[in-house]
Design an enzyme around this catalytic site. Structure first.
Site, mmCIF file in Angstrom:
data_model
loop_
_atom_site.group_PDB
_atom_site.id
_atom_site.type_symbol
_atom_site.label_atom_id
_atom_site.label_comp_id
_atom_site.label_asym_id
_atom_site.label_seq_id
_atom_site.Cartn_x
_atom_site.Cartn_y
_atom_site.Cartn_z
ATOM 1 C CG HIS A 97 -2.251 -0.963 1.005
ATOM 2 N ND1 HIS A 97 -3.104 -0.749 0.194
ATOM 3 C CD2 HIS A 97 -2.395 -2.116 1.640
ATOM 4 C CE1 HIS A 97 -3.869 -1.731 0.238
ATOM 5 N NE2 HIS A 97 -3.611 -2.662 1.218
ATOM 6 C CG ASP A 153 -2.221 -3.702 5.236
ATOM 7 O OD1 ASP A 153 -1.400 -2.716 4.933
ATOM 8 O OD2 ASP A 153 -3.355 -3.450 4.562
ATOM 9 C CD GLU A 154 -5.159 -5.873 1.821
ATOM 10 O OE1 GLU A 154 -6.101 -6.509 1.753
ATOM 11 O OE2 GLU A 154 -5.093 -4.778 1.472
ATOM 12 C CB VAL A 155 3.379 -7.098 0.831
ATOM 13 C CG1 VAL A 155 4.832 -6.428 -0.126
ATOM 14 C CG2 VAL A 155 3.419 -6.334 2.283
ATOM 15 C CG ASP A 204 -2.126 -9.069 5.634
ATOM 16 O OD1 ASP A 204 -1.860 -8.883 4.494
ATOM 17 O OD2 ASP A 204 -2.072 -7.890 6.480
#
Length: 478
Positions: A97, A153-155, A204
């Site tokens: 992000h 998060d969410e790499v 996550d």
């Protein structure tokens, strides 16, 4: 006895309200109105995700949004938080992000995948220097920080960059290890520069990592995971097992993260309270099965965009009733008629609807006028325009696109729909002006423009065009 205790107090030390500033950042004057309400409802902290609203200096100045807060405004926000006993934890993304950084030409060479601005390249020393500089600038404006959230998060697409592909060719290397090494490097950097501040990280990217790999990485000694799940039916048993895994890997403390808005659709305009309440009630069950000495607190996230480039979801004033219900449910260890009545009283709502959207909404809380007007637009604008243009037999029969293009209208039939079209247009223009004024008090012009373009103008312009075409047809016949 334990159960009875839970009904009167929360298992969480800190109840953090998340302010997602990457979309619709409120003016400081609105925060001054809303912080006391947060405190009254049971919050005692803020998780402030600054994104491009922080007044970065020097080489980082390009990261600032056009309406970024000034350093004095940041100080004002922090003073307001202190005044209302809200502990501030800043959040700065340092891995995934990262669009607000990597979209800029000056930093695009630090992307993991050349085409995608979402993830940082963990192999470049300059990447670590960049995020460390960002953290340092944010810490410098905050006094007495105890925690700092480093995101992560969410790499997405990690391991798909050219340098990563080469690195992964070695048998002992894996994407998991790559991820953990960058997180560890960022946290280590932060701890060495700011030893009094503890890094928090979204969990996550840790969830699927084996106990062995996670333990060996050494991240557990450096950071506290924040386990996030926004589902109304989150699996309590799964969470208990995950918490046990983190405990075995050496994490002494952890956090939970729920959602009070911004988790039910990228372009969601209204908040379905019941969805979010269920999420919090599930988290309360998980908390009851978590070792009390491990649990630091709960962040109630209120996402404003799914990512830097997506549209706005529910505006903060629209999500306030949901936030109130969720905070009070946590504060009281559950939801009851008493909680409902208390929320109604605090927000000045005549009747709180949990399982359906409140079609007739009003209140006395700061921003309640936006809540009322947005509800009106979402419920009635498009349906009323569609009703006239697609289901009024005089319009569909005697003023179709064919007629409009050729400026043909039957003078008798015109009288059957022209008054309706004019009164509908006048009504929605008045609502629009009222909504614009309400939005301007709380938000910057860019937010107003975006929300109106997405939610109001498409229907309003269609209606205006019909009225204009009707005028042209009348003139063509005279």
């Amino acid at each position: 006895m334990e159960e009875n205790k839970m009904t009167v107090s929360s298992p969480f030390g800190l109840h953090l309200v998340h302010l997602d500033l990457k979309g619709a950042p409120p003016k400081v004057s609105y925060l001054a109105e809303i912080f006391p309400l947060f405190r009254t409802l049971g919050a005692n902290g803020l998780l402030i995700e600054y994104e491009d609203m922080f007044p970065y200096e020097g080489e980082l100045k390009p990261l600032r949004a056009e309406h970024a807060y000034s350093a004095s405004e940041i100080k004002e926000i922090l003073n307001l938080a202190k005044l209302h006993e809200l502990e501030v934890i800043p959040l700065v993304q340092t891995f995934g992000h990262m669009e607000f950084v990597l979209k800029h030409q000056e930093f695009s060479h630090l992307r993991e995948v050349e085409m995608f601005p979402n993830a940082l390249n963990p192999h470049k020393e300059e990447s670590l220097m960049l995020v460390s500089a960002m953290i340092d600038q944010v810490v410098a404006l905050h006094d007495g920080l105890r925690w700092f959230h480093i995101g992560s998060d969410e790499v997405y697409y990690l391991g798909e960059g050219e340098e990563s592909k080469q690195w992964l060719q070695k048998e002992e290397n894996s994407t998991e290890k790559l991820c953990l090494s960058h997180m560890k490097a960022v946290a280590s950097c932060m701890v060495s520069s700011h030893p009094e501040v503890k890094p928090i990280v979204w969990d996550d990217m840790l969830r699927g990592v084996s106990e062995e790999t996670l333990t060996e990485s050494g991240v557990a000694q450096l950071m506290e995971p924040m386990i996030w799940d926004y589902a109304p039916d989150l699996d309590e048993d799964d969470k208990v097992l995950l918490i046990e895994k983190y405990r075995k890997c050496g994490f002494p403390k952890l956090w939970f993260a729920s959602a009070f808005k911004g988790a039910t659709g990228t372009n969601q305009s209204l908040t379905l309270i019941g969805h979010h309440l269920k999420n919090h009630l599930q988290w309360l069950k998980v908390a009851n099965s978590t070792p009390a000495d491990m649990l630091q607190g709960m962040a109630l996230t209120g996402w404003q965009r799914y990512d830097h480039f997506s549209v706005l979801c529910e505006l903060l004033p629209v999500g306030i009733p949901s936030l109130a219900v969720c905070l009070q449910a946590l504060h009281n260890g559950g939801y009851s008629e008493k909680v409902k009545e208390n929320v109604e009283k605090q927000l000045g709502l005549s009747s709180l609807e949990i399982d359906t959207f409140m079609s007739e909404s009003s209140g006395t809380f700061p921003g309640s006028d936006i809540f009322t007007l947005v509800t009106q637009v979402c419920f009635y604008l498009k349906p009323s325009v569609d009703e006239l243009l697609e289901r009024n037999r005089y319009v569909t029969g005697w003023f179709s696109p064919y007629h409009r293009k050729r400026r043909i209208v039957h003078p008798i039939m015109m009288h059957h729909f022209q008054p309706d079209a004019l009164s509908l247009l006048a009504k929605w223009n008045a609502v629009m002006q009222e909504l614009q004024a309400a939005l301007e008090r709380v938000f910057y012009m860019c937010t107003l423009e975006e929300w109106m373009e997405e939610n109001v103008y498409p229907s309003l312009h269609k209606l205006q065009e019909v009225v204009d075409d009707l005028d042209k047809a009348i003139q063509a016949q005279s």
